[in-house]
Design a protein around this motif. Structure first.
Motif, short mmCIF file in Angstrom:
data_model
loop_
_atom_site.label_atom_id
_atom_site.label_comp_id
_atom_site.label_asym_id
_atom_site.label_seq_id
_atom_site.Cartn_x
_atom_site.Cartn_y
_atom_site.Cartn_z
N CYS A 1 0.81 -1.22 0.00
CA CYS A 1 0.00 0.00 0.00
C CYS A 1 0.84 1.27 0.00
CB CYS A 1 -0.90 0.04 1.24
SG CYS A 1 -2.32 -1.06 1.21
N PHE A 2 1.86 1.30 0.86
CA PHE A 2 2.50 2.57 1.22
C PHE A 2 3.98 2.57 0.85
CE2 PHE A 2 -0.71 1.53 4.55
CZ PHE A 2 -1.67 2.45 4.16
N TYR B 1 6.54 6.41 4.48
CA TYR B 1 5.27 6.72 5.13
C TYR B 1 5.14 5.90 6.41
CZ TYR B 1 0.39 7.97 5.73
OH TYR B 1 -0.79 8.45 6.25
N SER C 1 3.87 2.14 6.59
CA SER C 1 4.50 1.06 5.82
C SER C 1 5.15 0.05 6.76
CB SER C 1 5.56 1.62 4.87
OG SER C 1 6.69 2.08 5.61
N ILE D 1 -3.82 10.64 4.13
CA ILE D 1 -3.56 10.00 2.84
C ILE D 1 -4.28 10.74 1.72
CG2 ILE D 1 -3.93 7.89 1.50
CD1 ILE D 1 -3.60 6.37 4.21
N VAL E 1 2.07 9.02 -1.18
CA VAL E 1 2.45 8.08 -0.13
C VAL E 1 1.89 6.69 -0.43
CG1 VAL E 1 2.67 9.85 1.65
CG2 VAL E 1 0.48 8.68 1.36
N LEU E 2 0.96 6.60 -1.38
CA LEU E 2 0.43 5.32 -1.83
C LEU E 2 1.25 4.81 -3.01
CD1 LEU E 2 -3.43 5.96 -1.88
CD2 LEU E 2 -2.13 4.69 -0.15
N CYS F 1 -6.44 0.51 0.91
CA CYS F 1 -5.29 1.15 1.56
C CYS F 1 -5.63 2.51 2.15
CB CYS F 1 -4.16 1.30 0.55
SG CYS F 1 -3.55 -0.27 -0.11
#
Length: 306
Positions: A81-82, A86, A89, A135, A145-146, A160
């Protein structure tokens, strides 16, 4: 009903801004935020209307419970996801442990959100809503950040940003921070001890043209999370000068490069990455479009860490 509640209860808040920024294509993300907001406000039990719990709820919730969650069979990988820098994560979560064995949290599984139970004002709900807003702000400002989730299953962006992956990463962060007022009870796999049944009434996605997974999979805009985004800034010569000698990567999470005299030079392997004194937290992540606009230079020579 959802919009009326959010407008009345969260008027003038960043949560309402984030809620209203979500695209109609991603209506499931609005539903996620709404369920967290209602439970934070009133407390109670949320269960998807197509799922079931066979045990009467007064036999599920104990007098001392403030949070009851359950987990799926799927393992949890927050790096899917990250980006590494971030805070949600895997890299950022477990970095303090270095070579020590990181604790196993929730058996390494994803916490589900088709059934959740909370006392009002619970810290996990509060932190989830804060993280969802954070986010969404990053997405709106094109400060990624994704990961590039539109390259995989596009609906994963919801998982996410507001869904089970956000729930799991946020709860894990509270556990690792040893937050004293974070109390929860883990009710097995899929609430099975209480007769939990996910999708008790189930229509396959392929047969439901209105299901958000089906809609997002066929959307051509590649901008499926938010209604609008700020324009993505171009990579300028001044930026390249500022990034000189730094590591950079596209949002897809594949090859890492070094910026060298206005070009991007590929790092051939992880040994070379370490030998250049980089950590994953050092890597600048930009969109794949911006990365491709930087001229490609020769790959870096292979190096061995000292």
């Amino acid at each position: 009903m959802k919009d009326a509640f959010m407008n009345a209860t969260f008027a003038g808040t960043s949560l309402l801004w984030a809620y209203n920024m979500i695209s109609p294509l991603a209506g499931a993300a609005k539903a996620d935020i709404w369920r967290y907001a209602v439970l934070w406000t009133y407390g109670g039990v949320y269960i998807d209307d197509d799922s079931d719990m066979m045990t009467p709820l007064d036999q599920v919730v104990e007098p001392t419970d403030t949070c009851i969650v359950s987990y799926e069979k799927n393992g949890f990988n927050a790096n899917r996801c990250f980006i590494p820098r971030y805070h949600l994560s895997d890299y950022s979560a477990f970095r303090p442990y270095h070579e020590n064995k990181a604790p196993s949290i929730f058996h390494g599984r994803i916490l589900l959100n088709w059934a959740i139970m909370f006392a009002p004002r619970h810290i996990l709900l509060e932190e989830m809503m804060k993280n969802a807003v954070e986010i969404i702000k990053h997405e709106y400002f094109q400060d990624k950040v994704l990961r590039a989730l539109n390259a995989a299953y596009r609906w994963e962006v919801i998982m996410c940003t507001t869904g089970p992956s956000l729930l799991t990463a946020t709860a894990r962060e509270l556990v690792l921070r040893n937050v004293s007022n974070f109390q929860y009870r883990l009710a097995g796999n899929d609430f099975r001890p209480y007769g939990g049944k996910f999708k008790a009434i189930h229509t396959p996605v392929r047969n439901d043209p209105h299901h958000y997974m089906h809609v997002m999979a066929h959307d051509k805009s590649h901008k499926t999370l938010l209604k609008e985004y700020l324009p993505e800034p171009e990579v300028t010569s001044d930026m390249l000068k500022e990034w000189q000698g730094q590591s950079i990567q596209g949002q897809n999470g594949k090859e890492i490069f070094v910026i060298d005299k206005g070009t991007r030079r590929g790092i051939p392997n992880f040994d070379t990455f370490v030998a250049l004194n980089f950590t994953l937290a050092d890597v600048i992540v930009i969109s794949d479009t911006r990365l491709s606009s930087i001229p490609l230079g020769d790959s870096m020579p292979k190096m061995t860490p000292p």
